[in-house]
Structures are given as structure tokens and as C-alpha cells.
Write an enzyme that holds these catalytic residues in place. Structure first.
Site, mmCIF file in Angstrom:
data_model
loop_
_atom_site.group_PDB
_atom_site.id
_atom_site.type_symbol
_atom_site.label_atom_id
_atom_site.label_comp_id
_atom_site.label_asym_id
_atom_site.label_seq_id
_atom_site.Cartn_x
_atom_site.Cartn_y
_atom_site.Cartn_z
ATOM 1 N N ASP A 10 0.892 -0.860 -0.067
ATOM 2 C CA ASP A 10 -0.165 0.408 0.372
ATOM 3 C C ASP A 10 1.156 1.403 -0.479
ATOM 4 O O ASP A 10 1.896 1.305 0.150
ATOM 5 C CB ASP A 10 -1.388 -0.092 1.386
ATOM 6 C CG ASP A 10 -1.771 0.641 0.973
ATOM 7 O OD1 ASP A 10 -2.359 1.917 0.508
ATOM 8 O OD2 ASP A 10 -1.194 1.288 2.764
ATOM 9 N N LEU A 11 0.602 2.226 -0.912
ATOM 10 C CA LEU A 11 1.122 3.561 -0.428
ATOM 11 C C LEU A 11 1.156 4.749 1.048
ATOM 12 O O LEU A 11 1.994 4.592 1.696
ATOM 13 C CB LEU A 11 1.052 4.330 -2.036
ATOM 14 C CG LEU A 11 1.716 6.165 -1.506
ATOM 15 C CD1 LEU A 11 2.911 5.263 -1.807
ATOM 16 C CD2 LEU A 11 1.484 6.209 -2.717
ATOM 17 N N ASP A 12 -0.212 4.467 1.162
ATOM 18 C CA ASP A 12 -0.188 5.640 1.652
ATOM 19 C C ASP A 12 -0.128 5.357 3.480
ATOM 20 O O ASP A 12 -1.504 4.375 3.016
ATOM 21 C CB ASP A 12 -1.913 7.105 2.042
ATOM 22 C CG ASP A 12 -2.409 7.177 0.892
ATOM 23 O OD1 ASP A 12 -0.705 8.485 -0.182
ATOM 24 O OD2 ASP A 12 -3.033 7.557 0.068
ATOM 25 N N THR A 18 1.729 10.015 3.691
ATOM 26 C CA THR A 18 0.973 10.697 3.319
ATOM 27 C C THR A 18 -0.596 10.689 3.736
ATOM 28 O O THR A 18 -1.860 11.754 3.903
ATOM 29 C CB THR A 18 0.317 10.915 2.067
ATOM 30 O OG1 THR A 18 0.570 9.139 1.410
ATOM 31 C CG2 THR A 18 1.575 11.256 0.650
ATOM 32 N N LYS A 46 -9.232 4.814 6.037
ATOM 33 C CA LYS A 46 -8.099 5.456 5.278
ATOM 34 C C LYS A 46 -8.225 3.752 4.208
ATOM 35 O O LYS A 46 -9.035 2.936 4.703
ATOM 36 C CB LYS A 46 -6.992 4.641 6.483
ATOM 37 C CG LYS A 46 -6.363 5.703 7.732
ATOM 38 C CD LYS A 46 -5.841 5.326 8.398
ATOM 39 C CE LYS A 46 -5.279 6.467 8.861
ATOM 40 N NZ LYS A 46 -4.021 6.262 10.195
ATOM 41 N N ILE A 48 -10.458 3.629 1.770
ATOM 42 C CA ILE A 48 -10.831 3.862 0.879
ATOM 43 C C ILE A 48 -10.915 4.900 -0.040
ATOM 44 O O ILE A 48 -10.569 5.976 0.588
ATOM 45 C CB ILE A 48 -12.200 4.217 2.228
ATOM 46 C CG1 ILE A 48 -12.674 3.776 3.047
ATOM 47 C CG2 ILE A 48 -13.505 4.105 1.373
ATOM 48 C CD1 ILE A 48 -12.449 1.802 3.092
ATOM 49 N N SER A 115 -2.457 0.977 -4.959
ATOM 50 C CA SER A 115 -2.937 1.800 -3.463
ATOM 51 C C SER A 115 -3.763 3.010 -3.428
ATOM 52 O O SER A 115 -4.542 2.471 -5.278
ATOM 53 C CB SER A 115 -1.801 2.916 -3.721
ATOM 54 O OG SER A 115 -2.434 4.067 -3.012
ATOM 55 N N ALA A 116 -5.160 2.524 -3.068
ATOM 56 C CA ALA A 116 -6.566 2.785 -3.959
ATOM 57 C C ALA A 116 -6.472 4.462 -4.355
ATOM 58 O O ALA A 116 -7.705 5.609 -4.822
ATOM 59 C CB ALA A 116 -7.269 3.267 -2.073
ATOM 60 N N LYS A 146 -10.619 -1.604 -1.612
ATOM 61 C CA LYS A 146 -10.605 -2.469 -0.460
ATOM 62 C C LYS A 146 -11.589 -1.843 0.693
ATOM 63 O O LYS A 146 -12.662 -1.206 0.192
ATOM 64 C CB LYS A 146 -9.543 -1.952 0.154
ATOM 65 C CG LYS A 146 -7.527 -2.138 0.117
ATOM 66 C CD LYS A 146 -6.958 -0.470 -0.219
ATOM 67 C CE LYS A 146 -5.922 -0.585 -1.008
ATOM 68 N NZ LYS A 146 -5.069 0.377 -0.751
ATOM 69 N N GLU A 170 0.281 -3.251 4.241
ATOM 70 C CA GLU A 170 -1.191 -1.930 4.479
ATOM 71 C C GLU A 170 -1.451 -1.405 6.209
ATOM 72 O O GLU A 170 -1.064 -1.944 7.258
ATOM 73 C CB GLU A 170 -2.689 -3.077 4.663
ATOM 74 C CG GLU A 170 -2.735 -3.157 2.888
ATOM 75 C CD GLU A 170 -3.862 -1.334 2.854
ATOM 76 O OE1 GLU A 170 -3.630 -0.582 3.889
ATOM 77 O OE2 GLU A 170 -3.926 -1.594 1.782
ATOM 78 N N ASP A 171 -1.808 -0.361 5.866
ATOM 79 C CA ASP A 171 -2.061 -0.014 6.985
ATOM 80 C C ASP A 171 -3.388 0.406 8.242
ATOM 81 O O ASP A 171 -3.418 1.021 8.689
ATOM 82 C CB ASP A 171 -0.842 1.971 7.050
ATOM 83 C CG ASP A 171 -2.006 2.982 6.466
ATOM 84 O OD1 ASP A 171 -2.715 2.412 5.388
ATOM 85 O OD2 ASP A 171 -2.696 4.174 6.580
HETATM 86 P P1 B16 Z 1 -7.151 9.907 -3.676
HETATM 87 P P2 B16 Z 1 -4.114 3.828 0.202
HETATM 88 C C1 B16 Z 1 -5.961 6.063 0.353
HETATM 89 O O1 B16 Z 1 -4.817 4.904 -0.303
HETATM 90 C C2 B16 Z 1 -5.584 6.462 1.691
HETATM 91 O O2 B16 Z 1 -6.038 5.618 2.409
HETATM 92 C C3 B16 Z 1 -7.476 7.177 1.296
HETATM 93 O O3 B16 Z 1 -7.270 7.783 2.320
HETATM 94 C C4 B16 Z 1 -7.578 7.810 0.017
HETATM 95 O O4 B16 Z 1 -9.251 8.401 0.412
HETATM 96 C C5 B16 Z 1 -7.622 7.051 -1.000
HETATM 97 O O5 B16 Z 1 -6.078 6.425 -1.261
HETATM 98 C C6 B16 Z 1 -7.649 8.157 -2.300
HETATM 99 O O6 B16 Z 1 -6.910 8.888 -2.242
HETATM 100 O O7 B16 Z 1 -8.124 11.004 -3.272
HETATM 101 O O8 B16 Z 1 -5.824 10.492 -3.662
HETATM 102 O O9 B16 Z 1 -7.425 9.621 -5.453
HETATM 103 O O10 B16 Z 1 -3.690 3.785 1.604
HETATM 104 O O11 B16 Z 1 -4.784 2.681 -0.077
HETATM 105 O O12 B16 Z 1 -2.035 3.816 -0.280
HETATM 106 MG MG MG Z 2 -2.960 2.712 3.610
#
Ligand code: B16
Ligand code: MG
Length: 217
Positions: A10-12, A18, A46, A48, A115-116, A146, A170-171
Site C-alpha cells: 500500500d502507499l499512503d 501521506t 484509510k 477507501i 494504492s487506492a 478495499k 497495509e496500514d
Molecule cells: P486519492 P492507500 C488511499 O490510499 C488512502 O488511504 C485514502 O485515505 C484515500 O482516500 C484513497 O487513497 C484515495 O486517494 O483521493 O488520492 O485518489 O492507503 O490505498 O495508498
Molecule cells: Mg494506506
């Protein structure tokens, strides 16, 4: 001999912090709109996607908007977020992340990002690590977010490694559930109480020896 041949990150909140920028961007938007938003609610967002996150915030605030109004708000939140990530540098990598990526390369373990976030490629470029991954999932091509396993299965398919030979990192609670439903080994980064479905929970990626020992038979 490798027990696991692929690692899907996962990234964030895993490779970089981030998650706090997502929080600050939603908080600014909610303050401007007179809506309640705090760390507890943020925890549920997170992993989502952007529109689903707004829908959770609206439902918690017993508020409803038209699709057009929702789109305007998600775009505004995204502008606030993009302002913050424009200042990211390689110094913003999570402790241990760079060393782990290096060791995985030496061992011949394939690496992907699941990452989402639709901003994932921008963040990975600013961190200076985009070329170190064999595959980066395009979040806009994923139909079910997710905790559905689709994003992790997409990553393993594109690495050409069966899910049971992959480790997911994942976090978020939703992300750990997605990894387990994909049939992979799950490493949680964060609080054990939140990530109780993970096979192993670590505070960050600094214990590279522990992670590497999992990969070996
Ligand atoms: P964006 P991850 C997710 O990234 C974040 O955890 C989540 O808070 C965020 O709403 C989602 O990406 C969408 O991000 O608005 O930049 O498209 O944790 O899956 O890396
Ligand atoms: Mg994350």
C-alpha cells in the site's frame, strides 16, 4: 529458496506518511462546510477511495448532496491534497522503506504498489522510487475498492505470482481485510488493536531482518 516471491505495498501510511495529508485535506474541507471530522472518522477512511470517503463523511454528518455537488467537493479536497504532496521529497519515505526495497531487489523478490489513490504515481515519482517497482496498480481501473481483494489480486496477476506466494503490506483495516481475502500473508503497519486481522503487525518498515526472514523458507 523463497517462500514468497512477491511483495505488494500500500502507499499512503506504508511507504510514506501521506495519510496525514489526506486527513488535513478532508479536515479543511469539512471545517469550511461546517461538517464534523476527526481522527476517529479519519481512521475509517484509510484505504477507501475518494468518493466513498466523502459518502462516509456525509452519512456521519447526516447530510446528503447531489452527485454534482459531491463531485465538486471531492475535487476541492483533491486540490488541497495535491498542494500538500507537491512538496514531497525522497526524505518523506517511511523509515526503513528504501532499505527494504533494496534488499527485496537483491533477493529477486518482485514488488508492486496497490494504492487506492489516484495520486499514487505522482507521490511515487516525488519520492524518487517509481522505477523500483515491477508493477503499479492503476486505481482508476479497479471496480471494487478495499476491503474487496480486487486491487491485490490485480497486482499479483500482473507480477505473474500466485496470491499465496505474495505478502501484502497495509496500514488500514480495509486493506488488511482485502489482503486476507486475496489469500495472501498480511503485514500491518500501525496499531495491533486496529490491524488485528493481520498475520504480523509492525510499527514501521525498519525491522527489515524480520520481514526478510518471512520471505525465506
Ligand atoms: P486519492 P492507500 C488511499 O490510499 C488512502 O488511504 C485514502 O485515505 C484515500 O482516500 C484513497 O487513497 C484515495 O486517494 O483521493 O488520492 O485518489 O492507503 O490505498 O495508498
Ligand atoms: Mg494506506
Amino acid at each position: 529458496m523463497l517462500k514468497y516471491e512477491g511483495m505488494i505495498f500500500d502507499l499512503d501510511g506504508v511507504l510514506t506518511d501521506t495519510a496525514r495529508f489526506h486527513y488535513m485535506a478532508w479536515k479543511r474541507l469539512c471545517d469550511e462546510m461546517g461538517m464534523r471530522f476527526d481522527q476517529t472518522l479519519n481512521e475509517r477512511l484509510k484505504g477507501i477511495g475518494r468518493m466513498d470517503s466523502l459518502n462516509i463523511i456525509l452519512s456521519e454528518n447526516k447530510s446528503d448532496l447531489t452527485d454534482e455537488e459531491k463531485l465538486i467537493l471531492t475535487e476541492r479536497k483533491n486540490r488541497y491534497y495535491q498542494e500538500m504532496i507537491s512538496r514531497i521529497t525522497p526524505d518523506d519515505l517511511m523509515p526503513g522503506a528504501f532499505e527494504l526495497i533494496q534488499k527485496l531487489k537483491e533477493l529477486g523478490v518482485k514488488k508492486a504498489v496497490a494504492s487506492a489513490s489516484r495520486n499514487a504515481a505522482t507521490v511515487l515519482k516525488r519520492l524518487g522510487i517509481i522505477d523500483r517497482f515491477d508493477y503499479i496498480v492503476d486505481a482508476s481501473a479497479i471496480k471494487n475498492g478495499k476491503p474487496d481483494p480486487e486491487i491485490f489480486l490485480n497486482a499479483s496477476q500482473n507480477l505473474w505470482i500466485p496470491p499465496e506466494r505474495c505478502i501484502g503490506v497495509e496500514d488500514s483495516e480495509a486493506g488488511i481485510e482485502a489482503i486476507k481475502r486475496a489469500g495472501m500473508y498480511a503485514i500491518g503497519i500501525g496499531a495491533p488493536a486496529v490491524l488485528c486481522k493481520a498475520d504480523l503487525v509492525l510499527k514501521d518498515l525498519t525491522d527489515t531482518d524480520r520481514i526478510i526472514s518471512l520471505l525465506l523458507r
